[in-house]
Design an enzyme around this catalytic site. Structure first.
Site, mmCIF file in Angstrom:
data_model
loop_
_atom_site.group_PDB
_atom_site.id
_atom_site.type_symbol
_atom_site.label_atom_id
_atom_site.label_comp_id
_atom_site.label_asym_id
_atom_site.label_seq_id
_atom_site.Cartn_x
_atom_site.Cartn_y
_atom_site.Cartn_z
ATOM 1 N N PRO A 1 -24.249 -13.647 23.526
ATOM 2 C CA PRO A 1 -25.685 -13.854 23.380
ATOM 3 C C PRO A 1 -26.072 -14.851 22.284
ATOM 4 O O PRO A 1 -25.470 -14.858 21.204
ATOM 5 C CB PRO A 1 -26.207 -12.466 23.010
ATOM 6 C CG PRO A 1 -25.194 -11.526 23.531
ATOM 7 C CD PRO A 1 -23.879 -12.235 23.498
ATOM 8 N N ASN A 2 -27.054 -15.639 22.609
ATOM 9 C CA ASN A 2 -27.722 -16.589 21.702
ATOM 10 C C ASN A 2 -26.895 -17.827 21.370
ATOM 11 O O ASN A 2 -27.392 -18.739 20.719
ATOM 12 C CB ASN A 2 -28.173 -15.897 20.399
ATOM 13 C CG ASN A 2 -29.159 -14.775 20.669
ATOM 14 O OD1 ASN A 2 -30.158 -15.013 21.350
ATOM 15 N ND2 ASN A 2 -28.885 -13.573 20.204
ATOM 16 N N ARG B 1 -30.388 -23.192 16.556
ATOM 17 C CA ARG B 1 -30.421 -21.817 16.030
ATOM 18 C C ARG B 1 -29.833 -21.788 14.615
ATOM 19 O O ARG B 1 -28.653 -22.077 14.429
ATOM 20 C CB ARG B 1 -29.564 -20.943 16.934
ATOM 21 C CG ARG B 1 -29.368 -19.545 16.437
ATOM 22 C CD ARG B 1 -28.248 -18.839 17.204
ATOM 23 N NE ARG B 1 -28.114 -17.490 16.727
ATOM 24 C CZ ARG B 1 -27.061 -16.725 16.939
ATOM 25 N NH1 ARG B 1 -26.035 -17.190 17.634
ATOM 26 N NH2 ARG B 1 -27.017 -15.508 16.456
ATOM 27 N N TYR C 1 -25.030 -21.969 11.557
ATOM 28 C CA TYR C 1 -24.192 -22.247 12.729
ATOM 29 C C TYR C 1 -23.934 -23.736 12.965
ATOM 30 O O TYR C 1 -23.180 -24.087 13.870
ATOM 31 C CB TYR C 1 -24.821 -21.615 13.975
ATOM 32 C CG TYR C 1 -24.917 -20.106 13.879
ATOM 33 C CD1 TYR C 1 -23.766 -19.334 13.800
ATOM 34 C CD2 TYR C 1 -26.148 -19.460 13.834
ATOM 35 C CE1 TYR C 1 -23.840 -17.946 13.683
ATOM 36 C CE2 TYR C 1 -26.233 -18.073 13.730
ATOM 37 C CZ TYR C 1 -25.069 -17.325 13.648
ATOM 38 O OH TYR C 1 -25.138 -15.955 13.533
ATOM 39 N N ASN D 1 -15.954 -15.565 21.639
ATOM 40 C CA ASN D 1 -16.985 -15.447 20.613
ATOM 41 C C ASN D 1 -18.092 -14.613 21.247
ATOM 42 O O ASN D 1 -18.931 -15.138 21.987
ATOM 43 C CB ASN D 1 -17.527 -16.807 20.173
ATOM 44 C CG ASN D 1 -18.570 -16.656 19.068
ATOM 45 O OD1 ASN D 1 -18.984 -15.534 18.746
ATOM 46 N ND2 ASN D 1 -19.004 -17.769 18.507
ATOM 47 N N ALA E 1 -23.359 -11.362 18.744
ATOM 48 C CA ALA E 1 -23.692 -10.052 18.166
ATOM 49 C C ALA E 1 -22.973 -8.897 18.859
ATOM 50 O O ALA E 1 -22.766 -7.837 18.254
ATOM 51 C CB ALA E 1 -25.204 -9.842 18.221
ATOM 52 N N HIS F 1 -20.030 -6.890 17.298
ATOM 53 C CA HIS F 1 -20.187 -5.795 16.339
ATOM 54 C C HIS F 1 -20.663 -4.500 16.998
ATOM 55 O O HIS F 1 -20.814 -3.497 16.312
ATOM 56 C CB HIS F 1 -21.203 -6.206 15.256
ATOM 57 C CG HIS F 1 -21.021 -7.621 14.801
ATOM 58 N ND1 HIS F 1 -19.896 -8.042 14.129
ATOM 59 C CD2 HIS F 1 -21.797 -8.735 14.943
ATOM 60 C CE1 HIS F 1 -19.996 -9.345 13.870
ATOM 61 N NE2 HIS F 1 -21.139 -9.785 14.356
ATOM 62 N N GLU G 1 -10.047 -14.428 18.848
ATOM 63 C CA GLU G 1 -11.463 -14.242 18.526
ATOM 64 C C GLU G 1 -11.933 -15.420 17.663
ATOM 65 O O GLU G 1 -11.224 -15.840 16.745
ATOM 66 C CB GLU G 1 -11.607 -12.932 17.749
ATOM 67 C CG GLU G 1 -13.024 -12.617 17.316
ATOM 68 C CD GLU G 1 -13.104 -11.310 16.510
ATOM 69 O OE1 GLU G 1 -12.046 -10.767 16.127
ATOM 70 O OE2 GLU G 1 -14.234 -10.865 16.254
ATOM 71 N N HIS H 1 -15.461 -17.108 15.572
ATOM 72 C CA HIS H 1 -16.852 -17.124 15.126
ATOM 73 C C HIS H 1 -17.105 -18.436 14.402
ATOM 74 O O HIS H 1 -16.253 -18.885 13.624
ATOM 75 C CB HIS H 1 -17.158 -15.950 14.186
ATOM 76 C CG HIS H 1 -16.932 -14.643 14.851
ATOM 77 N ND1 HIS H 1 -17.818 -14.120 15.762
ATOM 78 C CD2 HIS H 1 -15.895 -13.778 14.788
ATOM 79 C CE1 HIS H 1 -17.327 -12.977 16.218
ATOM 80 N NE2 HIS H 1 -16.165 -12.750 15.656
ATOM 81 N N SER I 1 -19.482 -18.906 12.134
ATOM 82 C CA SER I 1 -19.745 -18.581 10.731
ATOM 83 C C SER I 1 -18.632 -17.686 10.190
ATOM 84 O O SER I 1 -17.884 -17.075 10.962
ATOM 85 C CB SER I 1 -21.097 -17.862 10.616
ATOM 86 O OG SER I 1 -21.060 -16.617 11.301
ATOM 87 N N ARG J 1 -21.176 -12.632 5.162
ATOM 88 C CA ARG J 1 -22.574 -12.432 5.553
ATOM 89 C C ARG J 1 -22.960 -10.956 5.403
ATOM 90 O O ARG J 1 -22.381 -10.258 4.583
ATOM 91 C CB ARG J 1 -22.766 -12.960 6.986
ATOM 92 C CG ARG J 1 -22.402 -14.446 7.096
ATOM 93 C CD ARG J 1 -22.617 -14.970 8.490
ATOM 94 N NE ARG J 1 -24.023 -14.820 8.895
ATOM 95 C CZ ARG J 1 -24.455 -14.953 10.144
ATOM 96 N NH1 ARG J 1 -23.596 -15.243 11.106
ATOM 97 N NH2 ARG J 1 -25.736 -14.804 10.437
ATOM 98 N N ARG K 1 -21.808 -7.403 9.919
ATOM 99 C CA ARG K 1 -21.035 -8.407 10.669
ATOM 100 C C ARG K 1 -19.538 -8.329 10.365
ATOM 101 O O ARG K 1 -18.728 -9.004 10.987
ATOM 102 C CB ARG K 1 -21.547 -9.818 10.375
ATOM 103 C CG ARG K 1 -22.953 -10.058 10.881
ATOM 104 C CD ARG K 1 -23.363 -11.513 10.740
ATOM 105 N NE ARG K 1 -24.807 -11.608 10.701
ATOM 106 C CZ ARG K 1 -25.599 -11.684 11.789
ATOM 107 N NH1 ARG K 1 -25.081 -11.717 12.978
ATOM 108 N NH2 ARG K 1 -26.911 -11.754 11.644
#
Ligand code: DQA
Length: 154
Positions: free
Chosen positions: A11-12, A19, A24, A75, A78, A81, A99, A101, A103, A108, A112
């Site tokens: 998502p996103n 964004r 990012y 990736n 959200a 998590h 995996e 990410h 960021s 953070r 996360r």
């Protein structure tokens, strides 16, 4: 035929470029997909690069990968998590998982730091922006070649 690596984005991640660019970066998902295609060609891999905002769709893709793909780069955004369903699908598909990410999730918010995906992954690359996908493909090439007795240089 070269092994296909399914690259799943959650998502996103379709909003990359605009964004929260301070977190990012300014690279778009299309640019990252192009980077992955180039890197995969150098490594003798094929890639199937996808994004969805739907947990159900992602679970379906992971289930289908079982017969088709040589490995998965994930990736999950959200859903990393929160999603036991994605973890279970990854465990069921029994393929190597890397995996990614953009960021550094450990620098953070505390929520996360926990990743369900990590429990199914050979390893995690985070904090390198879009370049992390290229690093993940390098890691995957080593895993796939080691499994398949390929012609990787020593
Ligand atoms: C992310 C990190 C997640 O915590 C976040 O929800 C994302 C993107 C990353 O690539 O840094 O959507 O997976």
């Amino acid at each position: 035929m070269e092994p296909t690596i399914l690259i799943v984005n959650g998502p996103n991640l379709n909003l990359l470029g605009t964004r929260e660019p301070e977190i990012y970066g300014r690279e778009t998902l299309d640019e990252i997909a192009a980077l992955c295609a180039d890197k995969a060609a150098q490594l003798g891999l094929a890639v199937d690069f996808r994004q969805s905002n739907s947990e159900a769709e992602i679970v379906g893709w992971i289930q289908e990968a079982r017969g088709d793909a040589g490995g998965l780069i994930v990736n999950a955004g959200a859903l990393t998590h929160t999603s036991i369903a994605i973890l279970d699908a990854l465990l069921a598909c029994a393929l190597p998982v890397v995996e990614v990410h953009l960021s550094n999730i450990h620098r953070r918010e505390a929520f996360r730091r926990d990743s369900y995906v990590s429990q199914a992954a050979v390893g995690t690359i985070c904090g390198f922006g879009g370049h992390g996908y290229a690093l993940a493909l390098e890691a995957m090439a080593r895993i796939v070649n080691a499994d398949g007795g390929g012609d990787e240089e020593a």
